[in-house]
Design a protein around this motif. Sequence first.
Motif, PDB file in Angstrom:
ATOM      1  N   UNK A 279      10.616  16.204 -33.634  1.00  0.00           N
ATOM      2  CA  UNK A 279      10.002  16.178 -32.307  1.00  0.00           C
ATOM      3  C   UNK A 279      11.060  16.177 -31.212  1.00  0.00           C
ATOM      4  N   UNK A 280      10.829  17.022 -30.222  1.00  0.00           N
ATOM      5  CA  UNK A 280      11.734  17.100 -29.087  1.00  0.00           C
ATOM      6  C   UNK A 280      11.105  16.561 -27.808  1.00  0.00           C
ATOM      7  N   UNK A 281       9.892  16.023 -27.919  1.00  0.00           N
ATOM      8  CA  UNK A 281       9.191  15.571 -26.710  1.00  0.00           C
ATOM      9  C   UNK A 281       8.702  14.126 -26.785  1.00  0.00           C
ATOM     10  N   UNK A 282       8.477  13.579 -27.975  1.00  0.00           N
ATOM     11  CA  UNK A 282       7.854  12.252 -28.113  1.00  0.00           C
ATOM     12  C   UNK A 282       8.750  11.162 -27.535  1.00  0.00           C
ATOM     13  N   UNK A 283       8.167  10.352 -26.647  1.00  0.00           N
ATOM     14  CA  UNK A 283       8.911   9.247 -26.025  1.00  0.00           C
ATOM     15  C   UNK A 283       8.441   7.889 -26.507  1.00  0.00           C
ATOM     16  N   UNK A 284       7.135   7.763 -26.863  1.00  0.00           N
ATOM     17  CA  UNK A 284       6.574   6.477 -27.281  1.00  0.00           C
ATOM     18  C   UNK A 284       5.804   6.667 -28.588  1.00  0.00           C
ATOM     19  N   UNK A 301      13.998   4.588 -39.580  1.00  0.00           N
ATOM     20  CA  UNK A 301      15.398   4.373 -39.194  1.00  0.00           C
ATOM     21  C   UNK A 301      16.202   5.656 -39.367  1.00  0.00           C
ATOM     22  N   UNK A 302      15.967   6.366 -40.455  1.00  0.00           N
ATOM     23  CA  UNK A 302      16.665   7.632 -40.684  1.00  0.00           C
ATOM     24  C   UNK A 302      16.266   8.674 -39.637  1.00  0.00           C
ATOM     25  N   UNK A 303      15.009   8.628 -39.212  1.00  0.00           N
ATOM     26  CA  UNK A 303      14.542   9.575 -38.193  1.00  0.00           C
ATOM     27  C   UNK A 303      15.248   9.332 -36.860  1.00  0.00           C
ATOM     28  N   UNK A 304      15.502   8.059 -36.548  1.00  0.00           N
ATOM     29  CA  UNK A 304      16.163   7.722 -35.286  1.00  0.00           C
ATOM     30  C   UNK A 304      17.612   8.215 -35.223  1.00  0.00           C
ATOM     31  N   UNK A 305      18.172   8.517 -36.379  1.00  0.00           N
ATOM     32  CA  UNK A 305      19.530   9.046 -36.381  1.00  0.00           C
ATOM     33  C   UNK A 305      19.581  10.445 -35.788  1.00  0.00           C
ATOM     34  N   UNK A 306      18.455  11.186 -35.913  1.00  0.00           N
ATOM     35  CA  UNK A 306      18.414  12.565 -35.451  1.00  0.00           C
ATOM     36  C   UNK A 306      17.622  12.734 -34.159  1.00  0.00           C
ATOM     37  N   UNK A 307      16.610  11.901 -33.978  1.00  0.00           N
ATOM     38  CA  UNK A 307      15.776  12.036 -32.778  1.00  0.00           C
ATOM     39  C   UNK A 307      16.526  11.526 -31.550  1.00  0.00           C
ATOM     40  N   UNK A 308      16.419  12.289 -30.469  1.00  0.00           N
ATOM     41  CA  UNK A 308      17.143  11.920 -29.241  1.00  0.00           C
ATOM     42  C   UNK A 308      16.224  11.647 -28.057  1.00  0.00           C
ATOM     43  N   UNK A 309      14.908  11.742 -28.286  1.00  0.00           N
ATOM     44  CA  UNK A 309      13.975  11.589 -27.154  1.00  0.00           C
ATOM     45  C   UNK A 309      13.187  10.279 -27.183  1.00  0.00           C
ATOM     46  N   UNK A 310      13.017   9.658 -28.346  1.00  0.00           N
ATOM     47  CA  UNK A 310      12.180   8.468 -28.447  1.00  0.00           C
ATOM     48  C   UNK A 310      12.778   7.306 -27.668  1.00  0.00           C
ATOM     49  N   UNK A 311      11.948   6.704 -26.809  1.00  0.00           N
ATOM     50  CA  UNK A 311      12.391   5.580 -25.984  1.00  0.00           C
ATOM     51  C   UNK A 311      11.737   4.263 -26.382  1.00  0.00           C
ATOM     52  N   UNK A 332      20.787   0.923 -34.789  1.00  0.00           N
ATOM     53  CA  UNK A 332      20.945   0.357 -33.452  1.00  0.00           C
ATOM     54  C   UNK A 332      22.400   0.242 -33.020  1.00  0.00           C
ATOM     55  N   UNK A 333      23.309   0.243 -33.972  1.00  0.00           N
ATOM     56  CA  UNK A 333      24.730   0.127 -33.623  1.00  0.00           C
ATOM     57  C   UNK A 333      25.261   1.397 -32.968  1.00  0.00           C
ATOM     58  N   UNK A 334      24.526   2.517 -33.135  1.00  0.00           N
ATOM     59  CA  UNK A 334      24.980   3.785 -32.547  1.00  0.00           C
ATOM     60  C   UNK A 334      23.929   4.452 -31.658  1.00  0.00           C
ATOM     61  N   UNK A 335      22.669   4.047 -31.760  1.00  0.00           N
ATOM     62  CA  UNK A 335      21.598   4.725 -31.019  1.00  0.00           C
ATOM     63  C   UNK A 335      21.775   4.547 -29.512  1.00  0.00           C
ATOM     64  N   UNK A 336      21.605   5.637 -28.766  1.00  0.00           N
ATOM     65  CA  UNK A 336      21.758   5.568 -27.315  1.00  0.00           C
ATOM     66  C   UNK A 336      20.516   6.084 -26.577  1.00  0.00           C
ATOM     67  N   UNK A 337      19.362   6.029 -27.258  1.00  0.00           N
ATOM     68  CA  UNK A 337      18.136   6.505 -26.634  1.00  0.00           C
ATOM     69  C   UNK A 337      17.022   5.477 -26.563  1.00  0.00           C
ATOM     70  N   UNK A 338      16.930   4.594 -27.560  1.00  0.00           N
ATOM     71  CA  UNK A 338      15.820   3.647 -27.648  1.00  0.00           C
ATOM     72  C   UNK A 338      15.936   2.554 -26.584  1.00  0.00           C
TER      73      UNK A 338
END
Length: 510
Positions: A279-284, A301-311, A332-338
């Motif tokens: 997904x390139x649009x999902x935020x919530x 958790x694995x999905x969050x490694x690739x997804x860049x839009x989820x907030x 969470x140690x590397x994620x910069x979107x959530x």
Amino acid sequence: VTVVLVTSMDADAVSDDVDNEGSEEGDLQLKPPSEENELVASENATGTDTIPHEENEAPEDLSDTSDAGWDTDLEIEEEKDEYDPTGCKDYFKTCNVLGIIPVSSFVKTLREGKTEVMLRHHGLGPKGAKAIAIALTTNTVVSYLDISDNGLEGAGGIAIATMLKDNNYIVHLDLSDNFLGSPAAFAMASMAKVNSTITHCYLSGNCFDDKAAEPIGEMIRGSYRITHLNLSRNEFGEEGGIILGSALAESEVLQFLDLSWNHIRGKGAIAIAEGLKSSQTLRVLNMSDNGFGNEGAIALANALKLNTTLEELDISNNRIGGNGVTAISKVLSTNDGLKVLKLGKNPLMPNYIEPILNAVKGNVNSPLLSLSFERNTFSLVGEKLVKELKEAHPNLEIVFAATEGHQIEKPIPPPLEKLKRYAVDNKLELKDLFQSFDKEYCGLLSEEDFRNALTHISAPLLEIEKRRLIKQFQKEKVKDGQENENQKEEDQTETQPVVFVDYTALLSNQ
């Protein structure tokens, strides 16, 4: 010259023929003369079986074929088809045909040209939904339609979906808690392919199961406008999760998806995670109360490694344990979107929570604003980490229940602050919400209506927090204010005041 005499018996026979024709065809309508009548008139004009005219009376000119003196079908049609942009006329006609009573508040909304139709808890049923659908087919003013909790069932849902194929003005649609079932799900999917205006669609509590997942999946794929979709409190299972996950991966517009309170576990939860990867649009994404355990948590958790839009991600109450939390802490140690992560109501020991706090602390680029461990207990080490985290990330809110042995001072924000913040985050107008439940327009809500209002928006308040709000803004009022003077003195000791919530004071409180 032959004179034709019509006897009383013949007259009665003709009268009976007309009566019979009228009874078969309904109310008589004025129509222009038919070809058959013109032919008979022509034959009588040339034959001998006619009644002579008076000497000074000119014979009728039967060659005159104009419509003068006749009420034509065209004239009647023009009167019937007078355009009504509100839809009120069609609504009254349909109610009359279906044998139902028109809803006065709906009529008032249409006549006053208001943009919001709020008809929650009105007991409309399938017939009431059909009448409203016909009225709104040509309406160009209403943009907000909320007919949740009305027992529409499949037939009512299909009627609303059919209307929305023609109506391209409604933007917000709430059909929650109407027992729509699979038939209405197919109708909604068909509607979503052609409707070009609906952006917010709420379908929670409608008994959608895995059979309904296929059309709902088509709805997610086919719609190029729906950005907010609420499917909470349905009956989607593992198979339904697989279908919805595939649809999520293909959606190009969906930004908000609520799948809480379903039964999406195992392969279903993994499929949702796979859809999140693409997904390139999902935020919530709300996946709370599904019970998918560590398997689902690791996949997300694995999905969050690739997804860049989820907030925002809510995975509360999913039986997540140590392995699931470990996978999440690494992300969470590397994620910069959530920005918002909710992990509360999971069986997390204090030592499971500390790795997450350390991961966020070590990520200087972390945008997290809210980290929730509702109803979970922290250790003293965890309490120390919370203080350090707040120093490093002053905008971060950490919610938890207590530390081992004692209650933390104000670990959870006051319920009013929590409610208002929730409303802001979800773009909700609390004033409109409470007014829609205020049937007397007096600024007060009964305790039951106040609770129903909070439930309707899924306010994240515990029972104790709701009671605190009610107590803080309660106002006592005698239920029966029309007693006569004698009854007042006799029943003074027996009449009990009813507790109401002064929502106007709640809204004005800072």
